[in-house]
Design an enzyme around this catalytic site. Sequence first.
Site, PDB file in Angstrom:
ATOM      1  N   ASP A   1       5.244  -0.070   8.497  1.00 21.00           N
ATOM      2  CA  ASP A   1       3.789   0.076   8.477  1.00 21.00           C
ATOM      3  C   ASP A   1       3.377   0.615   7.115  1.00 21.00           C
ATOM      4  O   ASP A   1       3.437   1.809   6.856  1.00 21.00           O
ATOM      5  CB  ASP A   1       3.351   1.027   9.584  1.00 21.00           C
ATOM      6  CG  ASP A   1       1.854   1.003   9.818  1.00 21.00           C
ATOM      7  OD1 ASP A   1       1.142   0.270   9.099  1.00 21.00           O
ATOM      8  OD2 ASP A   1       1.387   1.720  10.724  1.00 21.00           O
ATOM      9  N   SER A   2       2.960  -0.295   6.229  1.00 21.94           N
ATOM     10  CA  SER A   2       2.610   0.103   4.865  1.00 21.94           C
ATOM     11  C   SER A   2       1.204  -0.319   4.464  1.00 21.94           C
ATOM     12  O   SER A   2       0.649   0.209   3.507  1.00 21.94           O
ATOM     13  CB  SER A   2       3.616  -0.483   3.872  1.00 21.94           C
ATOM     14  OG  SER A   2       3.671  -1.894   3.989  1.00 21.94           O
ATOM     15  N   LYS A   3       0.647  -1.298   5.172  1.00 19.22           N
ATOM     16  CA  LYS A   3      -0.727  -1.766   4.944  1.00 19.22           C
ATOM     17  C   LYS A   3      -0.997  -2.086   3.474  1.00 19.22           C
ATOM     18  O   LYS A   3      -2.052  -1.758   2.933  1.00 19.22           O
ATOM     19  CB  LYS A   3      -1.739  -0.756   5.474  1.00 19.22           C
ATOM     20  CG  LYS A   3      -1.616  -0.506   6.978  1.00 19.22           C
ATOM     21  CD  LYS A   3      -2.654   0.484   7.462  1.00 19.22           C
ATOM     22  CE  LYS A   3      -2.549   0.690   8.965  1.00 19.22           C
ATOM     23  NZ  LYS A   3      -1.326   1.443   9.340  1.00 19.22           N
ATOM     24  N   ARG A   4      -0.047  -2.736   2.828  1.00 18.78           N
ATOM     25  CA  ARG A   4      -0.231  -3.139   1.434  1.00 18.78           C
ATOM     26  C   ARG A   4      -1.293  -4.224   1.336  1.00 18.78           C
ATOM     27  O   ARG A   4      -1.544  -4.943   2.300  1.00 18.78           O
ATOM     28  CB  ARG A   4       1.082  -3.652   0.846  1.00 18.78           C
ATOM     29  CG  ARG A   4       2.273  -2.700   0.934  1.00 18.78           C
ATOM     30  CD  ARG A   4       2.008  -1.381   0.253  1.00 18.78           C
ATOM     31  NE  ARG A   4       3.243  -0.620   0.059  1.00 18.78           N
ATOM     32  CZ  ARG A   4       3.290   0.671  -0.219  1.00 18.78           C
ATOM     33  NH1 ARG A   4       2.165   1.360  -0.354  1.00 18.78           N
ATOM     34  NH2 ARG A   4       4.450   1.289  -0.388  1.00 18.78           N
TER      35      ARG A   4
END
Length: 274
Positions: free
Chosen positions: A93-96
């Site tokens: 979960d990094s939401k780049r």
Amino acid sequence: MTFLDMLRDATARNHSLLCVGLDPEPAKFPTHWRGDASKIFDFCAAIVDATADVVCAFKPQIAYFAAHGAEAQLEKLIAHMRSVAPQVPVILDSKRGDIGSTAEQYAKEAFERYGADAVTLSPFMGLDSVLPYLEYEGKGAFLLCRTSNPGGDDFQAQTLANVPGQPTLFEHIAQLAQGPWNTNGQLGLVVGATRPQEIERVRAVAPTLPLLIPGVGAQGGDAVATVQAAQGGPMVINSSRAILYASAEMDFATAARAVALETRIALNNAALQA
């Protein structure tokens, strides 16, 4: 196996729609480790060991590691997952949400450095912010679609007057992910559990995509309403704090397992009622 193959296998093998989110906050650790960031791996590994046969996925949130300079502990944790639960996919979960060579580096970080099976992305810079991740054959990418935070209304709920049918922005994202953007079948969508009526709208637009649904548990999402709204396609329903911090004592892993089992039962019962 592709990410979707792993997800289907883990869902069936563990009879589970539950994803455990790994959001380690040292200030909330059990009393004997409280405030000690060097114990992030130990804490998360104990949760993984206690729940590996109860979940369909694990979702480490990179910020909770990076904020404490614990990226090496995250690498070690994902390696540990591969050892004890090789059948369970890992969603980073990094939401780049960048483009070009920067997006290529973020994709390399997710899939080569950490070895994740899937990643979360912000799609708001367009298709070219997503394509570098799709170059990794068999990996998954979940696009932020309809989030549960109040500020999500600022953009996601707005109507697009120049798109046929005038969908909301989140419906348009779902349409793109279901259709022209999903060239290799690697895309999924993130939809918050606190908005079941909008989960239904996303599912209607994207009937075959896996939905990653955070917000069940401490954030107030209703398990039954969530499953019923998302029925018809793959779903990954995430709970983090309610499981991680079920106890502040030495029995934290046992307590986490108990809550995970309760949540799995609630989700499965909801699926039977759907």
